[in-house]
Design a protein around this motif. Structure first.
Motif, PDB file in Angstrom:
ATOM      1  N   LEU A 182      49.613  35.493  58.438  1.00 26.47           N
ATOM      2  CA  LEU A 182      50.841  36.015  57.854  1.00 26.47           C
ATOM      3  C   LEU A 182      51.805  34.870  57.546  1.00 26.47           C
ATOM      4  O   LEU A 182      52.456  34.856  56.491  1.00 26.47           O
ATOM      5  N   ALA A 183      51.892  33.898  58.446  1.00 30.63           N
ATOM      6  CA  ALA A 183      52.754  32.739  58.201  1.00 30.63           C
ATOM      7  C   ALA A 183      52.269  31.960  56.984  1.00 30.63           C
ATOM      8  O   ALA A 183      53.075  31.490  56.169  1.00 30.63           O
ATOM      9  N   LEU A 184      50.946  31.831  56.860  1.00 30.02           N
ATOM     10  CA  LEU A 184      50.389  31.138  55.700  1.00 30.02           C
ATOM     11  C   LEU A 184      50.729  31.880  54.409  1.00 30.02           C
ATOM     12  O   LEU A 184      51.082  31.263  53.388  1.00 30.02           O
ATOM     13  N   LEU A 185      50.652  33.207  54.450  1.00 24.71           N
ATOM     14  CA  LEU A 185      51.008  34.002  53.280  1.00 24.71           C
ATOM     15  C   LEU A 185      52.472  33.780  52.909  1.00 24.71           C
ATOM     16  O   LEU A 185      52.814  33.658  51.727  1.00 24.71           O
ATOM     17  N   GLY A 186      53.342  33.734  53.919  1.00 18.94           N
ATOM     18  CA  GLY A 186      54.757  33.484  53.640  1.00 18.94           C
ATOM     19  C   GLY A 186      54.970  32.145  52.957  1.00 18.94           C
ATOM     20  O   GLY A 186      55.707  32.037  51.970  1.00 18.94           O
ATOM     21  N   GLN A 187      54.304  31.107  53.450  1.00 16.24           N
ATOM     22  CA  GLN A 187      54.427  29.780  52.854  1.00 16.24           C
ATOM     23  C   GLN A 187      53.904  29.767  51.427  1.00 16.24           C
ATOM     24  O   GLN A 187      54.507  29.145  50.534  1.00 16.24           O
ATOM     25  N   ALA A 188      52.781  30.453  51.207  1.00 19.14           N
ATOM     26  CA  ALA A 188      52.196  30.488  49.866  1.00 19.14           C
ATOM     27  C   ALA A 188      53.104  31.242  48.896  1.00 19.14           C
ATOM     28  O   ALA A 188      53.242  30.858  47.729  1.00 19.14           O
ATOM     29  N   ARG A 189      53.731  32.314  49.362  1.00 19.27           N
ATOM     30  CA  ARG A 189      54.640  33.063  48.504  1.00 19.27           C
ATOM     31  C   ARG A 189      55.827  32.207  48.085  1.00 19.27           C
ATOM     32  O   ARG A 189      56.254  32.241  46.920  1.00 19.27           O
ATOM     33  N   VAL A 190      56.390  31.450  49.022  1.00 21.28           N
ATOM     34  CA  VAL A 190      57.507  30.570  48.662  1.00 21.28           C
ATOM     35  C   VAL A 190      57.063  29.559  47.615  1.00 21.28           C
ATOM     36  O   VAL A 190      57.726  29.358  46.591  1.00 21.28           O
ATOM     37  N   ALA A 191      55.925  28.916  47.885  1.00 19.94           N
ATOM     38  CA  ALA A 191      55.445  27.878  46.977  1.00 19.94           C
ATOM     39  C   ALA A 191      55.196  28.434  45.582  1.00 19.94           C
ATOM     40  O   ALA A 191      55.538  27.798  44.567  1.00 19.94           O
ATOM     41  N   LEU A 192      54.607  29.625  45.517  1.00 22.65           N
ATOM     42  CA  LEU A 192      54.340  30.229  44.212  1.00 22.65           C
ATOM     43  C   LEU A 192      55.638  30.571  43.504  1.00 22.65           C
ATOM     44  O   LEU A 192      55.801  30.308  42.306  1.00 22.65           O
ATOM     45  N   GLY A 193      56.579  31.165  44.236  1.00 25.97           N
ATOM     46  CA  GLY A 193      57.853  31.533  43.626  1.00 25.97           C
ATOM     47  C   GLY A 193      58.599  30.332  43.064  1.00 25.97           C
ATOM     48  O   GLY A 193      59.112  30.369  41.941  1.00 25.97           O
ATOM     49  N   VAL A 194      58.652  29.245  43.838  1.00 25.19           N
ATOM     50  CA  VAL A 194      59.362  28.052  43.386  1.00 25.19           C
ATOM     51  C   VAL A 194      58.648  27.425  42.183  1.00 25.19           C
ATOM     52  O   VAL A 194      59.292  26.957  41.234  1.00 25.19           O
ATOM     53  N   SER A 195      57.323  27.416  42.204  1.00 26.94           N
ATOM     54  CA  SER A 195      56.579  26.864  41.070  1.00 26.94           C
ATOM     55  C   SER A 195      56.802  27.701  39.809  1.00 26.94           C
ATOM     56  O   SER A 195      57.006  27.164  38.720  1.00 26.94           O
ATOM     57  N   LEU A 196      56.782  29.028  39.964  1.00 25.47           N
ATOM     58  CA  LEU A 196      57.064  29.894  38.817  1.00 25.47           C
ATOM     59  C   LEU A 196      58.493  29.683  38.323  1.00 25.47           C
ATOM     60  O   LEU A 196      58.759  29.712  37.116  1.00 25.47           O
ATOM     61  N   GLY A 197      59.413  29.469  39.246  1.00 26.80           N
ATOM     62  CA  GLY A 197      60.799  29.230  38.872  1.00 26.80           C
ATOM     63  C   GLY A 197      60.991  27.943  38.099  1.00 26.80           C
ATOM     64  O   GLY A 197      62.012  27.752  37.440  1.00 26.80           O
ATOM     65  N   THR A 198      60.015  27.049  38.180  1.00 26.51           N
ATOM     66  CA  THR A 198      60.071  25.791  37.439  1.00 26.51           C
ATOM     67  C   THR A 198      59.583  25.960  36.009  1.00 26.51           C
ATOM     68  O   THR A 198      60.081  25.307  35.092  1.00 26.51           O
ATOM     69  N   ILE A 199      58.617  26.855  35.796  1.00 29.53           N
ATOM     70  CA  ILE A 199      57.958  26.914  34.485  1.00 29.53           C
ATOM     71  C   ILE A 199      58.245  28.176  33.678  1.00 29.53           C
ATOM     72  O   ILE A 199      57.947  28.198  32.483  1.00 29.53           O
ATOM     73  N   LEU A 200      58.803  29.202  34.290  1.00 24.67           N
ATOM     74  CA  LEU A 200      59.056  30.429  33.530  1.00 24.67           C
ATOM     75  C   LEU A 200      60.312  30.296  32.683  1.00 24.67           C
ATOM     76  O   LEU A 200      61.263  29.619  33.069  1.00 24.67           O
TER      77      LEU A 200
END
Length: 438
Positions: A182-200
């Protein structure tokens, strides 16, 4: 058993069930609001991620696991027996160690009904082994994606993160997930959100904020203050970019108060200064920028935001946003410290801000040069919302040629970042790499 299943977790229901919910889901009725915001999670996920549950799972002791399950959900041996379709005496014998369960079919049944990770009961299959191998390298995947994003390759970061996210989300939706997963999922969600926030592009930035918000749901329930502070910082900044600034300020203020390390607090204050400036709150901006400067002055520079280059850009844009263009122009004329941006996108951000300041000073030639540099670099690094910011600044300053070129760059980038089928509809614009976002 009557063939019915719980509408929330899929567990088998006994004939005496008064409602279409298992005991765990009925006992978790207070999580209704959570389920509404993230329906792919079932209440079992939160139960098995609790510290006491995690300790029981780690023991691999079925008796202890059953006792813990009953204690956390407030159910009796009879209720647990009904849920599993067994006699109460049978449950009692398991819990007291008078009966051991060696049959894999029985263990698999217990794991499925109680939403247990099957491997804690000694049940493994090919999918479990494959999932375990993926999780083993999950931290590395997230770190490498973050390196790619900071190096200006956010599209690559998204494409690296998505397979990991998809598997973890599917696992969580089934209720078969442990605390570390679950902690890994939380970290992955943050990373994905921030990466999307860079390119969208700007009109789609709410997607990035939703992913960091989903990470915050997890962070609020894990006993990890550092991760909670980090997630609040990232979610707050994505909310700001999605123009939900009051909510962003709330998250960022909390992040600043929870961040105990220098870099984390400085990052929170930088984001808060940005949000306060955009919301037209000069007092909050001044307080945040003063705290940011103080942290910068009392230690070595490190990180994407804890450096003089980034500070200067945040300061300049905030002064412009709060109606102090004259002061911003004066700072611009003092020159830039001998430092370089921590990431390519910060050079682009700074060039757009420089263009705004030059326009405020009436220096159209310098503004044209700064915005032209920003536009070229933003297209190279596939940053549509920075192109949009450049277009807006150029339009407001009467720089028609820059604005026109920006729209053309945005069209080319939209084709480049589209799925292959969409790109085929524009044969004159050949995609130049793996830019699609799945």
């Amino acid at each position: 058993m009557n063939g019915q299943r719980c509408g929330a977790c899929g567990a088998d229901l006994n004939t005496s069930a008064a409602q279409p919910l298992s005991h765990i889901c009925a006992a978790s009725a207070n999580l209704t609001s959570l389920a509404a915001s993230d329906r792919r999670f079932v209440p079992a996920v939160w139960m098995w991620s609790a510290p006491a549950a995690g300790a029981a799972l780690a023991s691999r002791d079925l008796a202890r696991i059953l006792r813990t399950y009953r204690r956390l959900n407030g159910v009796s041996q009879q209720q647990l027996a009904d849920l599993l379709g067994y006699d109460k005496t049978y449950i009692s014998m398991i819990e007291t160690g008078r009966r051991s369960i060696n049959d894999l079919g029985t263990r698999r049944h217990i794991a499925r009904v109680l939403a247990l990770p099957t491997h804690v009961l000694g049940i493994t299959d090919e999918d479990d082994a494959d999932f375990a191998a993926m999780v083993q390298f999950g931290d590395s995947t997230i770190r490498l994606a973050e390196i790619a994003r900071q190096a200006g390759r956010a599209v690559d970061a998204v494409n690296e993160l998505w397979p990991l996210i998809a598997r973890l989300e599917a696992r969580a939706a089934e209720g078969h997930i442990e605390r570390d997963i679950l902690a890994l999922l939380g970290q992955a969600r943050v990373a994905l959100g921030v990466s999307l926030g860079t390119i969208l592009p700007e009109e789609r930035l709410s997607t990035a904020a939703r992913w960091t918000g989903k990470a915050l749901i997890i962070a609020e329930r894990l006993d990890d203050p550092r991760f909670l502070a980090y997630t609040l910082r990232m979610h707050g900044n994505e909310l700001r970019k999605a123009n939900r600034i009051p909510a962003a300020i709330t998250r960022l203020r909390r992040a600043a108060s929870l961040s105990t390390d220098r870099e984390g607090r400085a990052t929170a204050l930088a984001f808060l200064a940005r949000a306060a400036g955009e919301y037209g709150q000069p007092d909050l901006f001044d307080n945040a920028i003063a705290g940011y400067r103080d942290l910068l002055d009392h230690g070595p520079t490190q990180g994407m935001l804890v450096n003089p280059f980034t500070f200067r850009e945040v300061h300049l844009r905030g002064l412009l946003a709060t109606g102090r263009a004259t002061e911003a122009v004066q700072i611009m004329h003092t020159g830039l410290a001998d430092t370089t941006p921590a990431a390519p996108q910060w050079h682009i951000i700074e060039r757009v801000t420089a263009g705004q300041v030059h326009l405020a000073a009436g220096n159209h030639e310098a503004a044209n040069e700064a915005l032209r540099t920003a536009l070229t670099a933003a297209e190279t690094h596939r940053l549509p919302h920075q192109i949009q910011r450049t277009i807006r600044t150029a339009h407001d300053g009467g720089l028609t040629e820059i604005s026109t070129d920006g729209h053309a760059a945005l069209r080319r980038l939209n084709i480049l970042l589209a799925p292959p089928a969409a790109a085929m509809n524009h044969p004159s614009q050949e995609p130049k790499g793996p830019g699609h976002l799945h």
